[in-house]
Design an enzyme around this catalytic site. Structure first.
Site, PDB file in Angstrom:
ATOM      1  N   HIS A  30       0.857  -1.185   0.000  1.00  0.00           N
ATOM      2  CA  HIS A  30       0.000   0.000   0.000  1.00  0.00           C
ATOM      3  C   HIS A  30       0.895   1.237   0.000  1.00  0.00           C
ATOM      4  O   HIS A  30       1.713   1.423   0.904  1.00  0.00           O
ATOM      5  CB  HIS A  30      -0.926   0.019   1.216  1.00  0.00           C
ATOM      6  CG  HIS A  30      -1.848   1.192   1.238  1.00  0.00           C
ATOM      7  ND1 HIS A  30      -3.099   1.172   0.652  1.00  0.00           N
ATOM      8  CD2 HIS A  30      -1.699   2.438   1.756  1.00  0.00           C
ATOM      9  CE1 HIS A  30      -3.678   2.350   0.808  1.00  0.00           C
ATOM     10  NE2 HIS A  30      -2.854   3.137   1.495  1.00  0.00           N
ATOM     11  N   CYS A  31       0.745   2.073  -1.018  1.00  0.00           N
ATOM     12  CA  CYS A  31       1.569   3.278  -1.156  1.00  0.00           C
ATOM     13  C   CYS A  31       0.831   4.458  -0.537  1.00  0.00           C
ATOM     14  O   CYS A  31      -0.250   4.833  -0.998  1.00  0.00           O
ATOM     15  CB  CYS A  31       1.866   3.536  -2.637  1.00  0.00           C
ATOM     16  SG  CYS A  31       2.814   5.054  -2.931  1.00  0.00           S
ATOM     17  N   PHE A  32       1.413   5.048   0.495  1.00  0.00           N
ATOM     18  CA  PHE A  32       0.771   6.175   1.158  1.00  0.00           C
ATOM     19  C   PHE A  32       0.836   7.450   0.328  1.00  0.00           C
ATOM     20  O   PHE A  32      -0.025   8.317   0.448  1.00  0.00           O
ATOM     21  CB  PHE A  32       1.411   6.407   2.531  1.00  0.00           C
ATOM     22  CG  PHE A  32       1.088   5.341   3.528  1.00  0.00           C
ATOM     23  CD1 PHE A  32      -0.104   5.367   4.230  1.00  0.00           C
ATOM     24  CD2 PHE A  32       1.966   4.294   3.767  1.00  0.00           C
ATOM     25  CE1 PHE A  32      -0.418   4.379   5.148  1.00  0.00           C
ATOM     26  CE2 PHE A  32       1.666   3.304   4.687  1.00  0.00           C
ATOM     27  CZ  PHE A  32       0.473   3.342   5.376  1.00  0.00           C
TER      28      PHE A  32
END
Length: 274
Positions: free
Chosen positions: A121-123
């Site tokens: 998951h890329c913030f």
């Protein structure tokens, strides 16, 4: 979880602010300072050549950034047959890793979406990275690192000309920040010049981080793995590295390298249908 959700909102806004500041400095500060040399022809002046290069890097970085968000894992999960029963409930609440019933899929609690070939998951995009947007994510990291490197080099040239200093000594860049801070508080350095110096170190950090992440991601792709599979200790079937690259980048990989386009040639969905 609340802190992660807050970070999921703040990180994209932080990235967009840094991008806007970089664009303003390049267009209104760095590039106009290159027009001081009247000996060069207007067609091949350093300002125009650098401006074209910076716009190319920025357009690719921003375009792939938008495509990473646009290629939402939620779209991949709409037609996914989750079935019914306690096994699916265990999988959705995160107590069970994807098994043979749901191969290569993962449910992210943070964004509440299902992702095929989940990587992480890329913030900074507020989105999960999976099979459909992996290529755009790698291109985003690549062009972001190149844009930061370009801004770093031009910014150092601007500071060198403005402050009449030389970066020939390798230690000059390391001692620039503490020396500039002392000059700033003594009144010998303008706030605008101090801001540019701080941006130099920010570009260096972001550029190195994106370049390192891009190289690490490419190594995983060559092995046919994802970060999620490595973290969970999942065993993947060994395949030739050419097939692994083609699965992510498609056959028309050169087009995606030059312009931001969606990757619609992934072999993974076709393998699922067989």
């Amino acid at each position: 979880m609340l802190v992660l959700r807050l970070l999921n909102v703040v990180a994209p806004a932080y990235f967009l602010c840094i991008s806007l500041v970089t664009f303003v400095l390049q267009i209104f500060v760095f590039i106009p300072s290159m027009f001081r040399d009247p000996s060069t022809t207007p067609l091949f002046s350093p300002a125009l050549l650098h401006g074209a290069l910076f716009l190319f890097l920025s357009a690719n970085a921003l375009g792939n950034y938008v495509l990473v968000i646009q290629s939402s894992p939620e779209d991949l999960g709409k037609d996914l047959n989750l079935g019914k029963g306690p096994e699916v409930a265990d999988w959705l609440d995160g107590s069970r890793s994807p098994g043979s019933a749901l191969p290569s899929t993962h449910f992210c609690r943070l964004c509440a979406r299902v992702t095929q070939r989940h990587d992480h998951h890329c913030f900074f995009t507020g989105n999960c990275i999976g099979s459909r947007n992996m290529r755009n994510f790698i291109m985003f990291c690549l062009y972001t690192s190149l844009a930061c490197l370009d801004s770093l080099v031009v910014g150092m040239a601007y500071i060198s000309a403005t402050l009449s200093m030389s970066f020939a000594d390798p230690l000059a860049f390391l001692t620039l920040l503490p020396h500039s801070i002392s000059q700033f508080f003594s009144g010998a350095l303008l706030s605008s010049e101090m801001f540019v110096i701080l941006m130099l170190y920010l570009w260096l950090g972001i550029g190195l981080a994106c370049a390192g992440f891009c190289c690490h991601q490419m190594l995983l792709i060559l092995r046919g793995q994802t970060r999620y599979q490595v973290r969970k200790g999942m065993v993947v079937r060994a395949r030739p590295w050419r097939e692994n690259l083609q699965e992510v980048f498609g056959k028309k990989w050169l087009l995606g390298l030059l312009i931001p386009v969606l990757n619609v040639e992934s072999n993974y969905p076709r393998q699922k249908e067989k």
